[in-house]
Design an enzyme around this catalytic site. Structure first.
Site, short mmCIF file in Angstrom:
data_model
loop_
_atom_site.label_atom_id
_atom_site.label_comp_id
_atom_site.label_asym_id
_atom_site.label_seq_id
_atom_site.Cartn_x
_atom_site.Cartn_y
_atom_site.Cartn_z
CB CYS A 2 11.95 13.24 25.81
SG CYS A 2 13.12 11.90 25.61
NE ARG A 28 6.57 15.34 24.14
CZ ARG A 28 6.51 16.11 23.01
NH1 ARG A 28 5.25 16.57 22.68
NH2 ARG A 28 7.51 16.52 22.34
CD1 TRP A 71 10.50 6.26 22.47
CD2 TRP A 71 12.26 7.12 21.71
NE1 TRP A 71 10.70 5.62 21.49
CE2 TRP A 71 11.58 6.10 20.63
CE3 TRP A 71 13.18 7.98 21.27
CZ2 TRP A 71 12.36 5.64 19.52
CZ3 TRP A 71 13.69 7.50 19.95
CH2 TRP A 71 13.27 6.49 19.03
CG ASN A 97 12.07 16.52 23.34
OD1 ASN A 97 12.56 15.65 22.97
ND2 ASN A 97 11.09 16.86 23.15
N GLY A 98 15.76 15.97 22.82
CA GLY A 98 16.64 16.15 21.77
C GLY A 98 17.92 15.40 21.49
CD GLU A 463 -2.94 4.84 9.03
OE1 GLU A 463 -1.73 4.86 9.04
OE2 GLU A 463 -3.44 4.95 10.04
CE LYS A 467 -2.45 3.54 13.05
NZ LYS A 467 -2.23 4.78 12.76
CD GLU A 470 1.05 2.50 15.04
OE1 GLU A 470 2.10 3.21 15.67
OE2 GLU A 470 0.18 3.33 14.22
CG HIS A 486 5.03 -7.22 -10.13
ND1 HIS A 486 5.42 -7.69 -11.39
CD2 HIS A 486 3.86 -6.54 -10.48
CE1 HIS A 486 4.51 -7.18 -12.31
NE2 HIS A 486 3.55 -6.55 -11.47
CE LYS A 580 -0.66 11.14 19.21
NZ LYS A 580 -1.14 10.08 18.16
C1 F6R Z 1 1.41 5.88 13.58
C2 F6R Z 1 1.66 7.35 14.00
C3 F6R Z 1 2.74 7.95 13.29
C4 F6R Z 1 2.48 9.38 13.24
C5 F6R Z 1 3.66 10.11 12.90
C6 F6R Z 1 3.67 11.42 12.70
O1 F6R Z 1 0.07 5.45 14.19
O2 F6R Z 1 0.86 7.87 14.91
O3 F6R Z 1 3.24 7.14 12.24
O4 F6R Z 1 1.61 9.37 12.29
O5 F6R Z 1 4.64 10.00 13.84
O6 F6R Z 1 3.16 12.29 13.62
P1 F6R Z 1 2.39 13.48 13.27
O7 F6R Z 1 1.23 13.48 12.63
O8 F6R Z 1 2.12 14.29 14.56
O9 F6R Z 1 3.49 14.48 12.53
#
Ligand code: F6R
Length: 585
Positions: A2, A28, A71, A97-98, A463, A467, A470, A486, A580
């Protein structure tokens, strides 16, 4: 999660200012958005479902406005659940937010005397404030409501009968921007940079009374006045512009050669400080969430291979180690935003045990930055795309340099990062780029993909898979190469794309064996490696940079994920269901 943005100024374009602030904060959360303005002694609100996009506001002239991009947590994605919310008298408005964890009993109590129009926990907090404001000032009502609710929350309240914004926070971030004829408040600092570089980072349990030309701070528990600490930032809003790129993800992947080049010249004293703390302890923990958790895992491998006992922990699983924490142990916390709730909670717990905290973060002034003892900044510029790219490789670059310091060869580590910077530039601008684009077109309709790597390439496999899933929504799984037999190998079918990360290290021969095992089941083998091998159907060549080979390997993975999203007609910057900066549990 948010985004909140507020302004109280002199000009009557407050709604437009809030709208552009929300556009900056949209990463966000993009389920819905809304703005409220004060006109005379009335509050007028507009709310919409979906992304902001190129939207314009329909609200008319005002000098005070508050906005929110959501969000969804409590209540579906509907106009009714979009913020800002209004109280029964339409005199108070709240953005939040929260999560108000104890919203249920409060709602039960208030539901006889208040009309609820949404399913949100936010509206419960608002009616609580309204209820308390019957017998005390709005400021006091916000204060005592905030102290009554449980959880990590940031509130901003606009009162139609005043010319101020009231803000308070615990956990969720809020930053106040000090402008010339206006003051601002935002969930993050990036959205303030168009207006000012003078900011006040609100600490937990601090309350702010913001008017056009003053900002007063108070302790939300005691009500005592606090002297604001003003920080002047040297950041440019310019750095966050898209420029010639189609998407932020593409821009941020392309930022990496420069960021790595800068990191190869990081002040050795900063690396030494972190490395000395790790050397002096019997054990260090390294923690992050999502992408940052894979960087943490990479750190565990390379520190352990260098002979230093290190354990990587996923932020949300941190409490499993609660009983084992003691002041002589060291914590490395990795977080791009420095605001991820599970990281912040871990920091608080580690601090309560008097542990040393080393932060690797991208955001100066973030909660993690402020609370840590040693601060290592990525200096990567704002990451706007929801999927983290440049922060990940930046973290690898720092961890590699710490590991090389620990093995008494810091200069060699620096050199590897310098070479990694050059290698990523070659990948992004050279013939490999076209190879990746063609590959993405070839495999874009596959439902499943597998990625394998061993030892320090295992976190890179995880990773890579993250990527791809997502941003392209293709189901991709990362495995440690040795684990294939396994169980997971049962899923390999005719033409299933299998990415094999095979650096020129002790894992090479075994990784090639894994490739053969997958090929024997029909897998389409994509090798990411300095060396070609007949088992590869496609070979994406990277230079051999020892541990730092993981950096170009990752860049290839990022480009493939991006190209897959484009080939499938998706917007890689705003993947579905995500936001994010995860600031709620
Ligand atoms: C995936 C991604 C998330 C962040 C995670 C942690 O591409 O961006 O998995 O890595 O939410 O975020 P930070 O690094 O801001 O703590």
């Amino acid at each position: 999660m948010c985004g909140i943005f507020g302004i109280i100024g002199k000009q009557d374009n407050a709604a437009q200012t809030v709208l552009s602030g929300l556009k900056k904060l949209e990463y966000r959360g993009y389920d819905s958005w809304g703005i409220a303005v004060k006109q005379a002694d009335k509050l007028v609100v507009e709310r919409h479902v979906g992304k902001i996009g190129q939207a314009k506001t329909t609200l008319s002239a005002s000098t005070i406005a508050l906005g929110h991009t959501r969000w969804a947590t409590h209540g579906g994605v509907t106009i009714g659940n979009a913020h800002p919310h209004l109280d029964c008298q339409q005199k108070l408005c709240l953005v939040h937010n929260g999560i108000v964890e104890n919203f249920r009993p409060i709602k039960e109590k208030l539901s006889k005397s208040h009309k609820f129009n949404s399913e949100t926990d936010t509206e419960v907090a608002l009616h609580l404030i309204e209820d308390k404001a019957k017998t005390q000032s709005v400021f006091k009502a916000v204060q005592s409501s905030f102290n009554q609710v449980h959880g990590m929350n940031a509130f901003i309240v606009l009162n139609a009968d005043s010319k101020e914004l009231i803000a308070v926070k615990n956990g969720s971030p809020l930053t106040i921007g000090l402008g010339k004829d206006a003051n601002y408040i935002s969930s993050d600092v990036w959205a303030l940079l168009d207006h000012t570089n003078k900011v006040i980072f609100l600490e937990d349990n601090q309350m702010a009374q913001i008017s056009q030309n003053s900002v007063k701070l108070f302790n939300a528990k005691t009500g005592k006045s606090i002297k604001p600490k003003i920080t002047t930032l040297d950041w440019q809003a310019e750095q966050s512009k898209l420029g010639k790129f189609h998407h932020y993800m593409e821009k941020e992947i392309s930022d990496q050669p420069q960021i790595l080049d800068n990191l190869s010249r990081i002040d050795p004293a900063i690396i030494a400080k972190a490395a000395k703390a790790i050397k002096a302890t019997t054990k260090s923990y390294i923690l992050g969430c999502g992408t940052a958790s894979y960087a943490a895992m990479f750190g565990e491998y390379i520190f352990s291979l260098a002979g230093f006992d290190t354990e990587a922990i996923i932020g949300s699983e941190f409490s499993k180690n609660k009983q084992l924490l003691s002041p002589d142990l060291v914590f490395l916390m990795l977080s791009q935003s420095g605001e991820t709730i599970d990281v912040v909670e871990a920091v608080n717990l580690a601090k309560s045990k008097n542990m040393k905290i080393i932060a690797i973060t991208n955001v100066l002034g973030s909660t993690l930055y402020r609370k840590s003892d040693t601060k290592i900044l990525l200096r990567a510029g704002q990451e706007v795309a929801v999927a983290s790219t440049k922060a990940f490789t930046g973290k690898l670059a720092i961890l590699i340099q710490i590991a090389y310091w620990l093995t008494k060869d810091f200069k060699a580590g620096q050199k590897l990062i310098d070479q990694a910077a050059k290698a990523t530039k070659t990948i992004i601008t050279g013939s490999t780029r076209k190879q990746i684009k063609d590959l993405a077109k070839q495999i874009k309709d596959q439902d499943n993909m597998f990625v394998v790597g061993r030892l320090s390439s295992y976190p890179i496999a995880l990773e890579t898979a993250l990527k791809i899933k997502e941003v392209s929504y293709i189901h991709a799984e990362g495995y440690a190469g040795g684990e294939l037999k396994h169980g997971p190998i049962a899923l390999i079918d005719q033409n299933t794309p299998c990415l094999v990360i095979a650096p020129n290290d002790q894992t090479y021969t075994d990784s090639i064996s894994s490739a053969h095992e997958m090929k024997a089941r029909g897998g389409f083998i994509i090798g990411i490696s300095p060396k070609n091998d007949p088992v590869f159907d496609i070979h994406l060549k990277v230079p051999d940079l020892k541990e730092a080979t993981s950096i170009p390997n990752t860049v290839i993975a990022q480009l493939l994920a991006y190209d897959l999203a484009i080939a499938r007609g998706l917007n890689p910057d705003k993947p579905r269901n995500l936001a994010k900066s995860v600031t709620v549990k």
